[in-house]
Structures are given as structure tokens and as C-alpha cells.
Design a protein around this motif. Structure first.
Motif, PDB file in Angstrom:
ATOM      1  N   ALA A 170       0.835  -1.209   0.000  1.00 12.47           N
ATOM      2  CA  ALA A 170       0.000   0.000   0.000  1.00 12.47           C
ATOM      3  C   ALA A 170       0.866   1.254   0.000  1.00 12.47           C
ATOM      4  O   ALA A 170       0.549   2.241  -0.689  1.00 12.47           O
ATOM      5  N   ALA A 171       1.983   1.231   0.731  1.00 10.51           N
ATOM      6  CA  ALA A 171       2.868   2.395   0.777  1.00 10.51           C
ATOM      7  C   ALA A 171       3.487   2.678  -0.581  1.00 10.51           C
ATOM      8  O   ALA A 171       3.818   3.831  -0.892  1.00 10.51           O
ATOM      9  N   MET A 172       3.647   1.637  -1.396  1.00 12.03           N
ATOM     10  CA  MET A 172       4.209   1.815  -2.741  1.00 12.03           C
ATOM     11  C   MET A 172       3.145   2.056  -3.800  1.00 12.03           C
ATOM     12  O   MET A 172       3.465   2.246  -4.978  1.00 12.03           O
ATOM     13  N   GLY A 173       1.878   2.017  -3.408  1.00  9.28           N
ATOM     14  CA  GLY A 173       0.801   2.233  -4.371  1.00  9.28           C
ATOM     15  C   GLY A 173       0.488   1.016  -5.211  1.00  9.28           C
ATOM     16  O   GLY A 173      -0.093   1.145  -6.300  1.00  9.28           O
ATOM     17  N   ILE A 174       0.843  -0.178  -4.722  1.00  9.06           N
ATOM     18  CA  ILE A 174       0.571  -1.422  -5.454  1.00  9.06           C
ATOM     19  C   ILE A 174      -0.731  -2.010  -4.930  1.00  9.06           C
ATOM     20  O   ILE A 174      -0.903  -2.212  -3.736  1.00  9.06           O
ATOM     21  N   GLY A 175      -1.634  -2.311  -5.852  1.00 10.20           N
ATOM     22  CA  GLY A 175      -2.887  -2.910  -5.432  1.00 10.20           C
ATOM     23  C   GLY A 175      -3.880  -2.979  -6.582  1.00 10.20           C
ATOM     24  O   GLY A 175      -3.621  -2.439  -7.660  1.00 10.20           O
ATOM     25  N   PRO A 176      -5.001  -3.631  -6.354  1.00  7.80           N
ATOM     26  CA  PRO A 176      -5.371  -4.371  -5.142  1.00  7.80           C
ATOM     27  C   PRO A 176      -4.493  -5.610  -4.953  1.00  7.80           C
ATOM     28  O   PRO A 176      -3.964  -6.162  -5.910  1.00  7.80           O
ATOM     29  N   VAL A 177      -4.366  -6.045  -3.700  1.00  4.65           N
ATOM     30  CA  VAL A 177      -3.514  -7.191  -3.370  1.00  4.65           C
ATOM     31  C   VAL A 177      -4.368  -8.273  -2.722  1.00  4.65           C
ATOM     32  O   VAL A 177      -5.114  -7.994  -1.777  1.00  4.65           O
ATOM     33  N   GLY A 178      -4.276  -9.481  -3.244  1.00  3.65           N
ATOM     34  CA  GLY A 178      -4.965 -10.627  -2.666  1.00  3.65           C
ATOM     35  C   GLY A 178      -3.957 -11.677  -2.233  1.00  3.65           C
ATOM     36  O   GLY A 178      -2.819 -11.701  -2.720  1.00  3.65           O
ATOM     37  N   PHE A 179      -4.366 -12.524  -1.323  1.00  7.04           N
ATOM     38  CA  PHE A 179      -3.481 -13.581  -0.816  1.00  7.04           C
ATOM     39  C   PHE A 179      -4.144 -14.939  -1.008  1.00  7.04           C
ATOM     40  O   PHE A 179      -5.336 -15.098  -0.766  1.00  7.04           O
ATOM     41  N   LEU A 180      -3.348 -15.903  -1.447  1.00  2.15           N
ATOM     42  CA  LEU A 180      -3.800 -17.276  -1.607  1.00  2.15           C
ATOM     43  C   LEU A 180      -2.863 -18.185  -0.814  1.00  2.15           C
ATOM     44  O   LEU A 180      -1.670 -18.235  -1.133  1.00  2.15           O
ATOM     45  N   PRO A 181      -3.325 -18.855   0.238  1.00  2.00           N
ATOM     46  CA  PRO A 181      -4.722 -18.951   0.672  1.00  2.00           C
ATOM     47  C   PRO A 181      -5.173 -17.721   1.450  1.00  2.00           C
ATOM     48  O   PRO A 181      -4.356 -17.073   2.106  1.00  2.00           O
ATOM     49  N   PRO A 182      -6.470 -17.425   1.409  1.00  7.13           N
ATOM     50  CA  PRO A 182      -7.002 -16.298   2.191  1.00  7.13           C
ATOM     51  C   PRO A 182      -7.292 -16.735   3.617  1.00  7.13           C
ATOM     52  O   PRO A 182      -7.211 -17.914   3.958  1.00  7.13           O
ATOM     53  N   ARG A 183      -7.637 -15.779   4.455  1.00  2.00           N
ATOM     54  CA  ARG A 183      -7.980 -16.104   5.843  1.00  2.00           C
ATOM     55  C   ARG A 183      -9.365 -16.732   5.948  1.00  2.00           C
ATOM     56  O   ARG A 183      -9.634 -17.483   6.878  1.00  2.00           O
ATOM     57  N   LEU A 184     -10.249 -16.403   5.006  1.00  2.00           N
ATOM     58  CA  LEU A 184     -11.589 -16.971   4.977  1.00  2.00           C
ATOM     59  C   LEU A 184     -11.878 -17.476   3.571  1.00  2.00           C
ATOM     60  O   LEU A 184     -11.447 -16.863   2.590  1.00  2.00           O
ATOM     61  N   SER A 185     -12.624 -18.553   3.483  1.00  2.00           N
ATOM     62  CA  SER A 185     -12.925 -19.116   2.162  1.00  2.00           C
ATOM     63  C   SER A 185     -13.806 -18.195   1.337  1.00  2.00           C
ATOM     64  O   SER A 185     -13.895 -18.341   0.114  1.00  2.00           O
ATOM     65  N   THR A 186     -14.461 -17.235   1.998  1.00  2.00           N
ATOM     66  CA  THR A 186     -15.295 -16.274   1.278  1.00  2.00           C
ATOM     67  C   THR A 186     -14.489 -15.113   0.710  1.00  2.00           C
ATOM     68  O   THR A 186     -15.054 -14.239   0.058  1.00  2.00           O
ATOM     69  N   GLU A 187     -13.169 -15.102   0.968  1.00  2.00           N
ATOM     70  CA  GLU A 187     -12.315 -14.001   0.512  1.00  2.00           C
ATOM     71  C   GLU A 187     -11.319 -14.454  -0.551  1.00  2.00           C
ATOM     72  O   GLU A 187     -10.215 -13.920  -0.648  1.00  2.00           O
ATOM     73  N   LEU A 188     -11.704 -15.428  -1.363  1.00  2.00           N
ATOM     74  CA  LEU A 188     -10.812 -15.904  -2.419  1.00  2.00           C
ATOM     75  C   LEU A 188     -10.512 -14.772  -3.398  1.00  2.00           C
ATOM     76  O   LEU A 188     -11.433 -14.092  -3.869  1.00  2.00           O
ATOM     77  N   PRO A 189      -9.247 -14.541  -3.737  1.00  2.00           N
ATOM     78  CA  PRO A 189      -8.918 -13.453  -4.671  1.00  2.00           C
ATOM     79  C   PRO A 189      -9.353 -13.793  -6.088  1.00  2.00           C
ATOM     80  O   PRO A 189      -9.366 -14.966  -6.487  1.00  2.00           O
ATOM     81  N   ALA A 190      -9.714 -12.774  -6.838  1.00  2.00           N
ATOM     82  CA  ALA A 190     -10.098 -12.969  -8.239  1.00  2.00           C
ATOM     83  C   ALA A 190      -8.848 -13.162  -9.094  1.00  2.00           C
ATOM     84  O   ALA A 190      -7.751 -12.722  -8.741  1.00  2.00           O
TER      85      ALA A 190
END
Length: 335
Positions: A170-190
């Protein structure tokens, strides 16, 4: 160790998922001892035990599995994703967990999604369990709505590390950022043609291939081990996003200097010592680079179970000239 040990860290990472190993009592004992969790604490993993009747073909393992899953989901209504994890015994009796997962998904959607992967130790290393799990998640990732750039970090990370990386990006202006695996199964990155991904772990070849098949592009980089490795890993993303050197330095300089100070005391003790690696986890090449360049150790030989030359190219380029890398295992020759 086998691929089942990946459950030890994955069940803590995906907080609404449950890992049901279809295996033997040995599998159950391995998981409980490796995780250090008493079964009375009701962790998010368990073993559906295959006994002698199943192995002899005297019982309907599929029917028993459906009963176990029904009981489990009734007892744990918080579960939103269930992994059926294959093992050596389930592969021996040719239990079709892929079909079982499809059948159970039809029965339990939309409350619970059922996936499967193999954690068998037959010709695999223990880290490949995470690769198989994440590769099973890739077909479930939602399709990106457009081709806008997005970053995906692939590989299980501690939550505090994930939060630190989010702040740095975020400090570098990079985004959106997703993580695999996510913390919740409802937050799967596109995922889509605009998705670029960084590998946080070096043993995720299957997951990387599955993401590329869905249009994502790998950002080649050393792995985030050590101050130098983490800085180069972040810089690879920054260069891909067109972040200026000044903005990158302002975002990362403090953390890099703090990491170097923390390593300085270790360097005094380890500098000049020789180190060799037996093939075990696919972490050997990044570890050797870290020990050689940041702690002054001398790698004599790097054994690794598999060597993905494309993924490891940035790491190999940083090793001391003439470092011997051996793929596969021949213990007598290494000794």
C-alpha cells in the motif's frame, strides 16, 4: 513426513475451513503429534480412519465417508469449506475422493463447498501438501471482472507477515492485493489476464501452473527469505508496477535496515562455516542463498528433491559461483 503435514499450518490459515484426512490411524497420530493440538480442543482437522474392513473391500467406504461428513457438518456449523485429503491408504484402495467431493458439494451447497486433494506421501515431499491444496483452490477463484492490474501473493504466510506485506504494498501504491490462501474461504482473490502473482514459497509449482492456465502472470523474483531476498522480492513487484526508486526506498528502507541489524550478530558466529543440504522441502536453494550472502556461510552442496529452473533462476543467479546443486536424493554420494 508426508503432504499431510501441510494441514498443520493450513488449518490455522483458512479460518472457516476443515481438513478431513481419509487415512489410517498412523495418519491421525502424525497430524496430532505434528500439530501439537489435543483432539479434545476440536481443531479444524480430523481423520476418517480406514480400517481393515475397508482395505479388504468388505465395507462401503463411500457410504461411511458420507455419514462422517454429515455428522461433522452438523457438529461444526461454522465450516464453510471442507477439504477431503487423500492419503496412502485411500490411494491404495482407489477411493475416488474427487467424485466424493462433487457428490458432497451437491448435497451441502450453498452452506459448504467440498474440495479434495492428495496429501499422500508416495513419492512426494511434505511441502507438496500445500501446493496440492492451493492448486485445488485455483478453479474456485472468481474470475476478474476486467483486465485491470492486480497482485496476488501465493503461499501460506503468518497473519502478521501478511499484514506487513499489505502495508508495504500500500505504501508503494501497489494494489489491489490478494493472498492465496485467504484467511476466509469467502475471501478468495479474483484471477484473470490482469493478475500478476508473486510466489512466497518455492514449492508451489502446481499452483503456479494452474494460475497461469487461468491467465495470471508470474513475476520472477527471489523468495522472501532474509533481508536481501525480501527486498528483491518486493522490488520485483515494484518494478512491474512502475514504482519509482525513491518511493520504493521510502517504503522498504526501515524494514531492510532493521532486518540487517538483527542478522549481524548471527553473521559473526556463522561466517566462514560450511553448510550442506540434503533434499527435503524445496526450500534448500533459497536457504543456501540466504546463508551464503547474508551470513557468510559456504554452501558445499545443495540437494533438493525437485528443481524448477524457471522459478529458481533468480535464486541460482545469486549463489556463489560453482555452487553444486543436486536434484534428487543419493544419500551415500552426498555423505
Amino acid at each position: 513426513f508426508c503432504g499431510l503435514t501441510g494441514i498443520v499450518w493450513l488449518h490455522r490459515k483458512i479460518q472457516d475451513a476443515f481438513f478431513l484426512v481419509v487415512g489410517s490411524r498412523t495418519c491421525a497420530h502424525l497430524l496430532q503429534s505434528a500439530a501439537g493440538v489435543m483432539i479434545f480442543a476440536e481443531p479444524r482437522f480430523a481423520t476418517a480412519i480406514i480400517d481393515e474392513r475397508d482395505l479388504a473391500g468388505l465395507a462401503d467406504a463411500n457410504e461411511a465417508l458420507e455419514q462422517i461428513v454429515g455428522t461433522l457438518l452438523a457438529r461444526r456449523p461454522d465450516i464453510r469449506m471442507l477439504f477431503l485429503v487423500g492419503s496412502c491408504p485411500s490411494e491404495v484402495i482407489k477411493l475416488d475422493l474427487a467424485e466424493a467431493a462433487r457428490r458432497l458439494t451437491r448435497r451441502h451447497l450453498p452452506q459448504v463447498r467440498v474440495l479434495h486433494y492428495s496429501g499422500s506421501g508416495i513419492e512426494t515431499t511434505f511441502t507438496e501438501g500445500e501446493d496440492a491444496c492451493l492448486a485445488a483452490l485455483v478453479p474456485e477463484l472468481p474470475a476478474a471482472r476486467d483486465d485491470a492490474p492486480a497482485l496476488m501473493v501465493v503461499g501460506a504466510l503468518a497473519e502478521v507477515v501478511e499484514d506487513q506485506f499489505r502495508r508495504l504494498f500500500a505504501a508503494m501504491g501497489i494494489g489491489p492485493v490478494g493472498f492465496l490462501p485467504p484467511r476466509l474461504s469467502t475471501e478468495l482473490p479474483a484471477v484473470g489476464p490482469g493478475t500478476r502473482f508473486l510466489m512466497a514459497q518455492p514449492f508451489l509449482a502446481g499452483t503456479a501452473r494452474a494460475l497461469e492456465e487461468r491467465g495470471a502472470r508470474l513475476i520472477p523474483a527471489p523468495f522472501p527469505l532474509g533481508a536481501e531476498g525480501t527486498t528483491l522480492w518486493l522490488r520485483a513487484a515494484a518494478d512491474d508496477w512502475g514504482v519509482t526508486p525513491r518511493a520504493f526506498h521510502e517504503a522498504t528502507a526501515f524494514g531492510e535496515q532493521r532486518a540487517k541489524r538483527a542478522l549481524s550478530a548471527r553473521r559473526e558466529r556463522l561466517h566462514g562455516l560450511r553448510v550442506g543440504f540434503f533434499p527435503d522441502s524445496q526450500l534448500e536453494v533459497p536457504l543456501a542463498r540466504f546463508l551464503a550472502r547474508e551470513l557468510g556461510m559456504v554452501p558445499t552442496e545443495i540437494g533438493t528433491p525437485y528443481l524448477h529452473r524457471d522459478h529458481m533462476a533468480p535464486e541460482i543467479a545469486l549463489l556463489p559461483p560453482g555452487t553444486r546443486i543436486v536434484e534428487g536424493q543419493h544419500v551415500e554420494n552426498q555423505l
